[in-house]
Design a protein around this motif. Structure first.
Motif, short mmCIF file in Angstrom:
data_model
loop_
_atom_site.label_atom_id
_atom_site.label_comp_id
_atom_site.label_asym_id
_atom_site.label_seq_id
_atom_site.Cartn_x
_atom_site.Cartn_y
_atom_site.Cartn_z
N GLY A 181 0.79 -1.22 0.00
CA GLY A 181 0.00 0.00 0.00
C GLY A 181 0.82 1.27 0.00
N THR A 206 2.37 -4.36 -3.30
CA THR A 206 1.33 -5.22 -2.74
C THR A 206 2.03 -6.22 -1.81
N CYS A 415 -4.67 -2.39 -2.82
CA CYS A 415 -3.42 -1.78 -2.33
C CYS A 415 -3.16 -0.45 -3.03
#
Length: 476
Positions: A181, A206, A415
């Motif tokens: 993220g 991710t 994400c």
């Protein structure tokens, strides 16, 4: 205000898929490019040929963007998910020193071997693809499974250089680690020309592909497990702790920062076995199915629906790929009599997968001291109503599937959406972008029969292993 989109990269073991989502998790368009067959130049060596991981992403990206009817300026970010357990050796300029090692390559289970001074960096598939997209030497911390100098509590490299040296590595050979993220970098002009993805778009970290799949399936509660139906089948459940020295599961990094994904033991050639059986039936069966307006899998499911629960005693053991420490293991079908047809064989494979995973999940949950309320099934096999009902009946709890069953792409998009501020939290993004398709309730009569059957099924290999060891001496 114009509609906004996320471009998700889902790099799998068989293909690279590019999916464009809107912010409600709906697929706008998608395309994929199959990976080339792996190279097997010597025993234990399994490599992705040439620059296949990147080249397949580039081709799939251009095909997807050619179908996209929106404005590319409204694409907010690229979420990057790639295969786990791969290893890439890079030169100083970030180009490949040698082909990327597959997760099946025996070298990835050992410490790095510095065979040349030209090797400047050692990284994962996601680290390499991040560099191709951005020019940066950044990578997600959550794709370092296997033999790496990683402190799994801190999600960072060991602080002690001597511990890093035990892996035949130095700190300057390792990529900078970031959390899922977060933005790893931005699409370069060169990458844009190769992929068609707009220059300057943020590329977002991710996790490993199984954890991204779990996030995209909505498997975020501690009483929900995801069963991922792929070439390798495993069950996963999310938690906050990082237990060590476990027996029946291992702790993986989740796609949510500082959380963990508990992964059960699994089936090494799971859905491969389904494809194998379909292929054994030959072209004539596929042609028959096509003439009826369905795929071979759909026709097999239709036939197998008429078979009684338990396949009239036919049971399939799914050891179609032996582990390295037990090379004698083989897949078996046991219990044939004159009643059995191809439909019985097909259903017994599905039941074998479900019963094996029930045992693996029970072992994991007992060690975690957790009782599940429901299971989510992902992957192409979840399209089968029969398979979904078998899972619910075997487990004795509801089984659900989502609208998008290729959930790694959804997790990748989640994400990216969090990284660029489209949603404030992962939970908020999941609530907006993951949509349940339907749920199957267990038939408790069937559950009771499967429980009795599984007590026998679990003991089959205790009786067959000695015979297979003896036959292995003949046919190995």
């Amino acid at each position: 205000m114009s509609k906004k989109y996320i471009l998700a990269v889902d790099g799998g073991s068989q293909s690279s898929k590019i999916v464009i989502f809107d912010l409600e998790g709906n697929i706008v368009c998608e395309e994929k490019e199959n990976l080339r067959p792996v190279n097997l130049p010597s025993p234990g060596v399994v490599e992705h040929p040439d620059d296949d991981l990147w080249d397949s992403i580039a081709v799939a990206s251009k095909k997807t963007l050619a179908k996209f009817n929106g404005d590319v300026k409204d694409i907010m970010a690229v979420g990057l998910c790639t295969i786990r357990f791969c290893r890439a050796l890079l030169k100083k300029d970030g180009s490949l020193y040698s082909p990327v090692m597959s997760w099946m390559d025996q070298r990835v289970s050992r410490v790095h071997e510095q065979v040349s001074d030209d090797i400047a960096y050692v990284t994962t598939s996601s680290g390499y693809i991040t560099h191709r997209f951005t020019g940066n030497f950044n990578d997600t911390a959550a794709n370092y499974q296997g033999v790496w100098p990683m402190d799994t509590d801190t999600w960072q490299w060991y602080e002690d250089d001597k511990k890093i040296a035990e892996y035949n590595l130095t700190r300057d050979m390792l990529f900078h680690l970031q959390m899922p993220g977060t933005i790893l970098g931005y699409v370069t002009k060169e990458a844009s020309e190769a992929t068609g993805i707009p220059e300057g778009l943020p590329v977002v970290a991710t996790s490993n592909d199984k954890a991204v799949e779990a996030l995209g399936a909505g498997c975020t509660g501690e009483k929900t497990a995801l069963i991922s139906l792929g070439t390798y089948i495993a069950a996963m459940a999310q938690g906050h702790d990082n237990p060590k020295n476990t027996v029946n599961f291992w702790s993986n990094f989740a796609s949510v920062p500082n959380q963990y994904l508990y992964e059960s033991n699994g089936i090494r050639r799971g859905m491969w076995t389904v494809s194998w059986f379909k292929n054994v039936l030959g072209d004539s069966y596929a042609d028959k199915a096509k003439s009826m307006g369905m795929s071979a899998e759909e026709l097999l499911s239709k036939e197998a629906e008429k078979v009684p629960v338990g396949s009239d005693g036919l049971m399939t053991v799914l050891d179609f790929l032996a582990p390295a420490d037990q090379p004698f293991k083989k897949g078996t079908m046991i219990g044939f009599d004159g009643r059995h047809t191809r439909a019985h064989m097909y259903r017994s494979i599905l039941e074998g997968i479900a019963m094996t995973m029930k045992s693996r999940v029970d072992e994991m949950c007992e060690e975690l001291d957790v009782k599940l309320d429901n299971i989510i099934i992902s992957g192409g096999g979840s399209n089968s109503d029969l398979f979904m009902q078998i899972f619910s009946d075997v487990f004795g709890i509801p089984s659900s599937r989502n609208v998008v069953n290729g959930s790694a792409a959804v997790g990748s998009a989640i994400c990216a959406a969090v990284a660029v501020g489209a949603y404030k939290t992962f939970d908020e993004a999941v609530a907006h972008m993951v949509h349940m398709r339907d749920t199957f309730q267990p038939n408790l009569q069937n559950t009771e029969k499967y429980a009795r059957m599984n007590a026998v099924y679990r003991d089959i290999t205790k009786c067959t292993d000695d015979l297979l060891k003896r036959s292995y001496e003949i046919f190995s």
